[in-house]
Design an enzyme around this catalytic site. Structure first.
Site, PDB file in Angstrom:
ATOM      1  CG  ASP A 410      68.470  22.665  95.091  1.00 54.62           C
ATOM      2  OD1 ASP A 410      68.431  22.888  94.008  1.00 54.62           O
ATOM      3  OD2 ASP A 410      67.993  23.237  96.255  1.00 54.62           O
ATOM      4  CE  LYS A 411      73.578  27.175  92.837  1.00 61.51           C
ATOM      5  NZ  LYS A 411      73.283  28.492  93.738  1.00 61.51           N
ATOM      6  CD  GLU A 505      59.749  37.621  95.866  1.00 59.41           C
ATOM      7  OE1 GLU A 505      59.007  38.078  97.003  1.00 59.41           O
ATOM      8  OE2 GLU A 505      59.172  37.818  95.005  1.00 59.41           O
ATOM      9  NE  ARG A 600      70.100  32.826  94.753  1.00 60.89           N
ATOM     10  CZ  ARG A 600      69.320  32.286  93.970  1.00 60.89           C
ATOM     11  NH1 ARG A 600      69.675  30.589  93.805  1.00 60.89           N
ATOM     12  NH2 ARG A 600      67.753  32.036  93.885  1.00 60.89           N
ATOM     13  CE  LYS A 786      66.140  21.155  91.100  1.00 58.02           C
ATOM     14  NZ  LYS A 786      66.178  22.238  92.531  1.00 58.02           N
TER      15      LYS A 786
END
Length: 1144
Positions: A410-411, A505, A600, A786
């Site tokens: 995963d990143k 958030e 992002r 995935k």
């Protein structure tokens, strides 16, 4: 007739009654008046049982489980046969070792189960407060029943799964920590339904009449579908039906925080709780070593069958010769029957059965169990920042860490810190950037200093207000700012902390606070936001939760003027396609610009709703949430309808920087021959930039793309083009990297509904292209995709060993699908850690997990397996040779006690210690030279060639030792000066002594790492054998153990002369000569023991930043604000590498 049998089965309890699709629960177990004949449904009690056994079933159940193992069952059969036939050896030779193995394993499993019983008893007897009549009484937690109203106090755990009815807070909210369930340390808010939130006293609860309808228990912690129907007091004809979701359910294992008490109705108890169901859910994985070991066992069983058949045939052939037919001292039965043939066959099978190592399984089990502790004890895998040590959730896959060929990572949170920092944003087509905590307008001319914005424009003010409202963040304040557990909002803007399940958030609300738009939390169902010193209240009408399919989340709020807004944020692919107004073009351009910087991105939008639109939506949403069947599909339909006709407000860009040592780790993995794939849900541009920064994509690599495709024909054509481009490449050093997105992948991957041959061929085409690329990046991936990617490679033609590493709940599917699942203790909770096989705190620790622990685990266990089979070949093959000298009479060359103790005492301790402590190559050299990892992949040490080599050495040892003894003892020549000759028992004693010493010396030659424990194991075994045989040969054994005193004084008589000692030393030297030559050649010519040439690579994995020193390894900035740049050479300053965690 079948119905009759079914009724009988239900009556006697052999069959379970059919489970209803939903369960109906009457709160406080009080059915409505119309249910006077109501028969309560039986649910399981609240007793938690994690143990496997009881006092009554331990023995039969444990024996049944142990005899599932092929070796144990085999020796049980052999022991029974020895008791039934006229065995050439004592039945104790098989039964005693079997009893030892079974007893040892049984004691271990029994102790572990006793600990589970002890824990269960403590949990089941905890006090709980349940409403009985009009007051709460204290009972044991195990006595709670479905429907009971339970009161839970602050800092107490929930004794079962409860639907929250009310709490101390008049709003009906409570805060809970679910760290024991999913590892998430942030507090979560759970709510009561409006119809019951005011029932805070015992009198209110004792008069409540309500019915809960919900689904049967499932494993998903974050999913619950139900509804509650409440009869309004004093209005018997009126009933209020309200939906229940996961936000209303308090799960067993979680703990109440910051709220004095809460009331709930028990819906799932005992083994039906989500915690108990998840505890039972575990995918069984097997290592390559275990599969190879089973193959070896089958080979030896076939060999045993061949040896037995050969000796049986030669026996009958020999007995048919005239010389034996006319011998007066041998009584032969010329009438051969089938029974006699079977008995003779079994006699030889018993004689040769010791070729199967009985103690192999128990030794491996102990070695793996203790060895897994070293993983957690490794101080170099301890993270000082988070104070977390590595963790091994299983010991079954230790050696598989040394076989990894594909790594899927995963990143976010795995390669990066998952520590989001707000960097830039776009508002109505204008770019802004944060500098020194101030929001500045970003100039169009590069190099010009940004100027802070003195006053927020109306567009900026509303943009940040939307960010401060569209989320699920809660406020955490100090205890002195709480009154009776209720947060007091009249405090400083910086006197509290934000708690969020999403780091994005939290970054948004923190940034808004810095810019003067302060989120103050929820009070009386209103969100409060302070702007320019004035508090604005927005009534929160609905929250449309984020999901991976929609890739967006929304809130519906009403401002103080009565205007209703839908506020929506999400991925640009999910927002812009639904936009009808706003600066869509600029927003998309700015999102792409941010992505090129590795940031992002999210797009922010809104929709103003009229009263009619909202009422229609509210009705549809309420109906969908009340549905018990297909609720998710109905909600998705409503969400998609509402989240349309959006007005684009702007976009955000947050930075998630790389963890220390990520580029160095990925480069080391590449040098070790491990293919690294990055699987992420981020957009393509962001993921590509991070891949360059992380070293996943090498500078100059040619990018091949399979993105934004909608038809398989187009996808297949592009795959063929890419393959031709790679095959026609003229430069050998040219590298290729593949980028594929989730939409294109869906055209290729086989799913549950697409299992046809066509999709298999599509997967093979993609697999072949991926195999030709140095690196693969998959972006815009859903969690299930995935897992499908892992499955595609896992079941490829070469069946490679795969590993998957991630930190979040969305990574669980691929972690469980891979051969080895690795969890990172990140900030997205601990569900990935809980479901993984091994876990650690930082991505850079992966190097040590694979190159050191994995390498050593594999070498130790592979040598252990080979050694067990080798020593039994060297030991028992002499029985086969002796059959030719004994006329195939099934006479044993060894005494029964030697057969009994050879495996369990004479040769067991040194190999166990070897399996725990051996380091054939120092750990620092394994870290320095990742290429060493290549040499053990593909199960290299358990290959057919290695298997044959070890067993040929065993045969050579048996040939030298046996025929050496034959040479010494032939013709009855005396070995001592007194003319006394020696017989079969003396020969057997000399042979077993040489075999024991040779087998242990063979392991001595295989050992490179000597510790005090290793020396003790060897000397204790040698001296223990001598002590045993001195006692056994020097005492007259009780008739209970032996029938004849054949071995009395044999050892003393044999070794009282120098000839036996001289013969033993010479024969052992000749037997071990090939091993000595092999060890000498291995040490002389093995490149792994030579100094690394030109310091090719030095991988440093300490607390400091890691670097590679290599002319071929190029370093690039991790997060360059201007995008990927040309690589520069790096030369460390003198002394900069001294403080590394690994020695140079």
């Amino acid at each position: 007739m079948p119905s009759l049998f079914r009724r009988i089965g239900l009556a006697v309890g052999c069959l379970k009654p059919p489970t209803k699709e939903n369960r109906v629960i009457f709160v406080d177990n009080k059915p409505p008046l119309q249910h006077e004949t109501y028969i309560p449904q039986k649910y399981c009690d609240n007793q938690i049982i994690t143990s496997k056994y009881t006092l009554w079933n331990f023995l039969p159940k444990n024996l049944f489980e142990q005899f599932h193992r092929i070796a144990n069952f085999y020796f049980l059969c052999v022991g029974v046969i020895e008791l039934l036939i006229e065995s050439p050896v004592s039945p104790a030779t098989s039964i005693l070792p079997l009893i030892f193995v079974i007893t040892t394993t049984g004691i271990k499993q029994g102790y572990e189960d006793w600990l589970r019983h002890k824990s269960d008893k403590e949990v089941n007897n905890r006090p709980a407060w349940v409403l009985r009549g009009d007051r709460f009484v204290e009972i044991r937690a195990m006595d709670i029943q479905v429907g009971d109203i339970v009161k839970v106090h602050i800092n107490h755990s929930f004794p079962c799964d409860l639907v929250q009815l009310s709490s101390h807070d008049p709003s009906g909210d409570c805060t809970v920590t679910t760290a024991n369930l999913d590892g998430e340390t942030n507090l979560k808010t759970f709510i009561s339904v409006p119809a019951t939130k005011n029932m805070q006293t015992e009198d209110d609860l004792s008069t409540v009449k309500a019915t809960i309808e919900c689904q049967q228990p499932i494993a998903d912690l974050y999913k619950f579908i139900g509804r509650i129907t409440v009869e309004v007091p004093n209005q018997q004809s009126e009933k209020v039906c309200q939906p229940l979701g996961a936000e209303h359910v308090l799960l067993r294992g979680s703990r109440l925080k910051n709220t004095p008490f809460v009331h709930g109705c028990a819906i799932y108890t005992g083994q039906d709780t989500k915690m108990a169901i998840n505890s039972k859910f575990k995918i069984q994985k097997y290592s390559k070593v275990e599969r190879a070991m089973n193959t070896f066992l089958i080979c030896f069983m076939i060999l045993l069958l061949l040896e037995t058949s050969l000796c049986l045939g030669l026996r009958y052939y020999t007995e048919a010769q005239p010389t034996l037919q006319n011998s007066w001292f041998i009584r032969l039965d010329n009438h051969l029957t089938a029974r006699q043939a079977i008995e003779d066959f079994l006699i030889f099978a018993v004689l040769f059965n010791y070729i199967i190592p009985i103690s192999l399984y128990v030794t491996i089990e102990v070695q793996k169990f203790i060895g897994s502790m070293f993983f957690a004890w490794d101080i170099k895998m301890y993270d000082d920042g988070t104070e977390q040590a590595a963790k091994a959730n299983t010991s079954d896959l230790n050696e598989e860490l040394g076989q990894v060929e594909y790594l899927f990572t995963d990143k976010t949170g795995t390669l990066t810190e998952n520590d989001m920092q707000f960097r830039q944003c776009s508002v109505n087509g204008t770019k802004y950037i944060e500098v020194g905590g101030l929001v500045c307008e970003k100039p169009d001319i590069p190099g010009v200093q940004p100027q802070p914005v003195s006053t927020l424009t109306s567009d900026m003010e509303w943009f940040f207000t939307v960010l401060a409202l569209c989320h699920t963040v809660r406020i955490e304040k100090a205890a002195d700012h709480q009154i009776n557990g209720i947060v007091d909002f009249d405090t400083s803007d910086y006197d509290f902390e934000y708690q969020a399940s999403s780091p994005d958030e939290k970054a948004f609300v923190d940034a808004c606070r810095r810019y003067g738009v302060v989120y103050l939390g929820v009070k009386d169902d209103h969100q409060e936001v302070k702007v320019k010193g004035k508090v604005h209240r927005y009534k929160q009408l609905h929250v449309l939760e984020f999901d991976a399919t929609r890739k967006r989340m929304s809130t519906v709020v009403q401002d103080e003027q009565g205007n209703i807004y839908l506020l929506c944020k999400g991925a640009e692919s999910a927002i812009l396609c639904n936009a009808t107004s706003g600066n869509v073009t600029k927003a998309l351009q700015h999102v792409n610009d941010y992505a090129m910087l590795g940031l992002r991105t999210l797009v922010i939008s809104q929709r103003k709703l009229s009263e009619e639109e909202y009422e229609k939506f509210d009705h549809e949403l309420t109906s969908a949430r009340k549905a018990l069947e297909n609720r998710e599909e109905k909600l998705a339909e409503v969400f998609n309808t509402l989240e349309s006709n959006l007005q684009i407000l702007g976009a955000t860009a947050v930075e998630d920087r790389l963890q220390d040592g990520v580029p160095e780790t990925i480069e080391a993995l590449r040098m070790a021959g491990i293919n690294v794939w990055v699987l992420t849900g981020d957009k393509e541009e962001t993921a590509v930039n991070i891949s360059y920064s992380a070293g996943h994509f090498k500078p100059g690599a040619q990018l091949l793309r399979l993105t934004q495709l909608r038809e398989w024909e187009e996808c297949s054509h592009l795959i063929q083009q890419h393959r031709q481009a790679i095959e026609s490449s003229s430069k050998d050093e040219e590298t290729f990297a593949l980028v594929i997105d989730g939409a294109s992948l869906s055209l290729v991957i086989r799913t549950e509904t697409n299992q046809d041959q066509e999709h298999k061929q599509r997967g093979d085409e993609l697999h072949s292209l991926c195999h030709m690329c140095q690196a693969v990046l998959c972006c815009r991936m859903s969690p299930i995709q995935k897992a499908q990617i892992v499955q595609l490679i896992k079941h490829g033609k070469d069946n490679p060993v795969t590993a998957a590493i991630g930190d979040g709940a969305n990574d669980v599917s691929m972690i469980q699908e891979a051969h080895v699942g690795l969890g990172v203790m990140g900030k997205e909770g601990r569900q990935a850690v809980r479901c993984s096989d091994y876990a650690f705190a930082r991505f850079r620790f992966l190097m040590r997990a694979l190159f050191v622990h994995g390498h050593l685990y594999y070498v130790r266990i592979a040598t252990l397996v080979q050694y067990f089979f080798y020593k039994n070949v060297a030991f028992i093959t002499a029985q086969v040779y002796f059959a030719f000298f004994s006329g195939f009479s099934a006479q044993s060359i060894y005494d029964s006690f030697f057969l009994t103790f050879f495996n369990i005492t004479f040769t067991s301790l040194p190999i166990l210690i070897y399996g725990l402590f051996e380091q054939h190559i120092p750990p620092d050299k394994l870290m320095e030279m990742p290429k060493l990892y290549k040499k053990i992949r593909k199960n290299a040490m358990l290959s057919p060639g290695q298997f044959i080599k070890w067993n040929l050495l065993g045969i050579w040892h048996s040939v030298v030792l046996f025929f050496g003894c034959i040479f010494i003892f032939k013709d009855g020549l005396p070995l001592s000066g007194d003319g006394v000759t020696y017989g079969i028992f003396s020969m057997g004693t000399l042979l077993i002594s040489m075999t024991v010493l040779t087998a242990n010396l063979k392991l001595y030659l295989e050992t490179y790492y000597w510790t005090g424990v290793t020396h003790f194991a060897f000397w204790f075994t040698m001296l223990g054998y001598v002590s045993f045989i001195l006692m056994y040969s020097g005492l007259i054994m009780p008739s209970l153990f032996v029938d004849l005193q054949n071995m009395y004084w044999v050892f003393y008589a044999l070794y009282s002369n120098a000839s036996a000692w001289f013969a033993m030393l010479v024969l052992m030297f000749i037997a071990l000569l090939p091993d000595i030559v092999l060890r000498t050649c291995r040490d002389t010519f093995s490149s792994s023991r030579q100094k690394p040439e030109n310091n090719r690579v030095r991988a440093l994995s300490g607390s400091d930043t890691s670097y590679f020193i290599d002319q071929d390894v190029e370093n690039i900035p991790l997060n360059n604000p201007q995008g990927p740049v040309q690589p520069v050479k790096f030369t460390p300053r003198p002394g900069s590498l001294k403080n590394s965690g690994e020695s140079i």
